[in-house]
Write a protein that holds these residues in place. Sequence first.
Motif: not given
Length: 437
Positions: A195-208
């Motif tokens: 969620e932090r990476f998404r908030d900072l502008g990264a996309w796509p983001v997945v959780t491993s």
Amino acid sequence: MSNGLARMALLGYRVAGICAYPLASPYLTYRAFKGKEERQRRMERFGYPSAPRPRGPLIWVHAASVGETLAVIPMIRELLRREIHILLTTGTVTSASLVRQRLGDEVIHQYVPLDVKFPIKRFIAYWRPDAAITAESEIWPTTVAELARRQIPQIRVNARISDRSFARWSSHPSIAELLFGKLALVVARDDVDAERFRDLGAWPVVTSGNLKGDTDPPPCDQQEVDRYLAQIGSRRTWAAICTFEGEEEAAAFVHRALKPRDEQLTIIVPRHPERGDQIETMLKEKGLVVARRSRGDAITAETDIFLGDTIGEMGLYLRLTDISFVGRSLTAEGGQNPLESTMLGCAVLSGPNVQNFRDTYLHLVRKGGARMIRDTEMLAKAVHYLMTNEVARRKMIDSGEEAIQDLRGALSITLKALEPYINPLTVSARLRPANAG
């Protein structure tokens, strides 16, 4: 801050790097003098290669230090199995030694170049990576910009972002978006980091999940383990590993407090082995008898402290005990990876400052495989309790092993997320073998 001002700020960072570039050589010379750089390989920091680039697909994998390197080794082995060449960069002498021990000539190792325009351009132009995979918490603006300019996919694996870094980037959202938005893929360790990476502008983001859960236990020379176990005999043992300044003093306090009752051997493994002389001096001033691994000292009945001041032998030290205090958590902050201790059958103790491994510790504590201690006195009580209560110690060890099983699976998720980037490279490698003209 507007987008235009953000671009100017990043330009200012690059200009500042160029202006400071003439100071890099004396700075690296000083670090080499302190044992923090390999003198003969300093030019790698300026982007000059010390090995030929092989023909065929090549992925640049960067792991900042020992912990990150250990985490990506299983992923690297999977990429090698897919016939992709790996250029692995690290930033510390200890991590370089680990690469030599674990991977040998399976990969090309270089020290990571400085985040300055000239070294980075030189490095990328020579190695021409098909993708860049990073396992580090920091973002290096010049490197990100140069890779983006060449349209080289930038991927973060086992990605995390500390509380402090997130707060810093969040206070400059336009700059963060310009940099994090250039990442082609982020594979985060947990939902909070994602969620932090998404908030900072990264996309796509997945959780491993944490890649460290899929690593193998650190290896050892079994003959050396057996030799030391014979020297230790029936004495109880406990270990303070990955210690930072102040935590060796805490271990000494624990040893002196418990010695009249337990006659135990204390094993201290500092995070930075080059501090061995300093630590030995401190221990001797407290009247303690020290045996050092780097000198090949034998452990005798009079030995109070076995000082593990060598690189890459954690597998040896942890096999000499089943109680492990993991440092950088009591007098320092951030914590260190507790999973190696858990994998090798240790009950884990830690101080409260484990921000960098919050979810890992939370899982271990919930399962019962780890216990958090507030201060040195509480550490002494916990060590004594575990050394003298076999049932409680065995229960913690078994619970830790169960927790490890729960954490496995991050590698397969990561490889699945990487498929759009690595599958074409595998096809290319098989269509045109590396030794083709």
